[in-house]
Design a protein around this motif. Structure first.
Motif, PDB file in Angstrom:
ATOM      1  N   TYR A 266       7.105  30.414  12.218  1.00 27.55           N
ATOM      2  CA  TYR A 266       7.474  29.003  12.351  1.00 27.55           C
ATOM      3  C   TYR A 266       6.423  28.239  13.149  1.00 27.55           C
ATOM      4  CZ  TYR A 266      11.943  31.159  11.165  1.00 27.55           C
ATOM      5  OH  TYR A 266      12.936  31.890  10.552  1.00 27.55           O
ATOM      6  N   SER A 269       6.100  24.445  12.178  1.00 25.95           N
ATOM      7  CA  SER A 269       7.234  23.583  12.489  1.00 25.95           C
ATOM      8  C   SER A 269       7.726  23.744  13.923  1.00 25.95           C
ATOM      9  CB  SER A 269       8.404  23.871  11.531  1.00 25.95           C
ATOM     10  OG  SER A 269       8.766  25.241  11.603  1.00 25.95           O
ATOM     11  N   CYS A 270       7.264  24.792  14.611  1.00 25.29           N
ATOM     12  CA  CYS A 270       7.714  25.062  15.982  1.00 25.29           C
ATOM     13  C   CYS A 270       6.524  25.560  16.795  1.00 25.29           C
ATOM     14  CB  CYS A 270       8.855  26.084  15.949  1.00 25.29           C
ATOM     15  SG  CYS A 270       9.648  26.386  17.544  1.00 25.29           S
TER      16      CYS A 270
END
Length: 306
Positions: A266, A269-270
């Motif tokens: 991730y 997105s993270c």
């Protein structure tokens, strides 16, 4: 008849300057001189300050900020600087700040213990090889070469996989695969010192080999070994992060490597769940490297003479 003027009074003899050892310059103890040289190194002081800050956060942080690093505290993928999570949350909703504080303990503990283990193995084998020489040296160096040519990461992965991924097995795996450099350095130092006069004098008075190895030669060979041990801590921290990134860390203990490994899918997105523990690892390894360089400059006699 002219009288001569009164002759000038004889000058009083001047006391010779004292040249006793009490008033002469005193030789500075090598340890004090090394400490003074270390404290005059701005980079080493900066590294020491950084490391003390990291240690303070890892030790006192859980007391000042009690929480469970695996607890869900916010919505998944919460960005940083939000009310629920100051540094954001990961893909499960775990607080990144809490994980960062608690993960520092496991990461630093693994790094320090693994480095200590590797240094103990390396010094022991290198000391015996350098002192005894001959067949003992040949056998121990063959063992060292065997471990040196093995892919360290692959061998550590095999050890962790066979004995289950825990902090103990990860620490042992890192220590077992990273001692070869220290062993070769120790061997070189013992080869340099074993033929000197003070070592021959110890043999002449009947000193045992154990005393000569551990109490005569080793203290003189310590400066480069101390530097090597310091740098081994940073290498062990990076090693633990690599194993955790590959999913071979202890899943029940939060660490910086586990934070990066669990959020690697991730990262787009993270990013904060990877960037903050990565920055913590970078700062810690940088601090250890700066301290190691400062110790190298302080403990090197040639640099102290400048």
């Amino acid at each position: 008849m002219t009288l001569d003027p009164d002759p000038a009074p004889a000058a009083k003899p001047v006391a010779p300057a004292r040249t006793s050892a009490a008033t002469g310059p005193r030789a500075e103890h090598p340890g004090i001189e090394a400490a003074r040289m270390f404290l005059r190194n701005p980079a080493a002081i900066a590294g020491m300050v950084l490391l003390l800050i990291v240690l303070a956060v890892a030790i006192a942080g859980p007391w000042l900020y009690p929480a469970d690093p695996f607890e869900i505290k916010a919505a998944p993928l919460t960005p940083p600087f939000s009310e629920e999570a100051w540094l954001g949350s990961d893909y499960l909703g775990r607080d990144v700040l809490t994980a960062l504080i608690y993960g520092g303990r496991a990461t630093l503990l693994v790094g320090a213990v693994a480095a200590l283990l590797s240094v103990l193995i390396g010094i022991t084998l290198g000391a015996f090889a350098g002192y005894y020489g001959g067949k003992v040296d040949a056998v121990l160096m063959k063992i060292t070469e065997f471990f040196q040519v093995l892919p360290a990461l692959l061998f550590a992965m095999v050890v962790v996989t066979l004995f289950s991924p825990t902090l103990v097995t990860v620490t042992l795996a890192i220590g077992v695969v990273s001692w070869t450099g220290t062993a070769r350095l120790t061997r070189a130092e013992f080869l340099k010192y074993r033929g000197l006069e003070f070592v021959r004098a110890e043999r002449a008075i009947g000193a045992r080999d154990a005393r000569i190895i551990w109490k005569v030669i080793l203290p003189n060979a310590l400066p480069p070994l101390v530097v090597s041990a310091t740098l081994a801590i940073g290498a062990a921290i990076l090693f633990e992060a690599g194993l955790s990134f590959l999913g071979l860390g202890d899943p029940n203990q939060m660490s910086w490597g586990l934070m990066i490994g669990s959020s690697r899918q991730y990262v787009l997105s993270c990013w904060w769940a990877v960037a903050f523990p990565g920055a913590a690892i970078f700062v810690t390894v940088l601090a250890v490297s700066l301290i190691g360089d400062g110790l190298n400059d302080a403990l090197n006699p040639k640099l102290r003479e400048r």
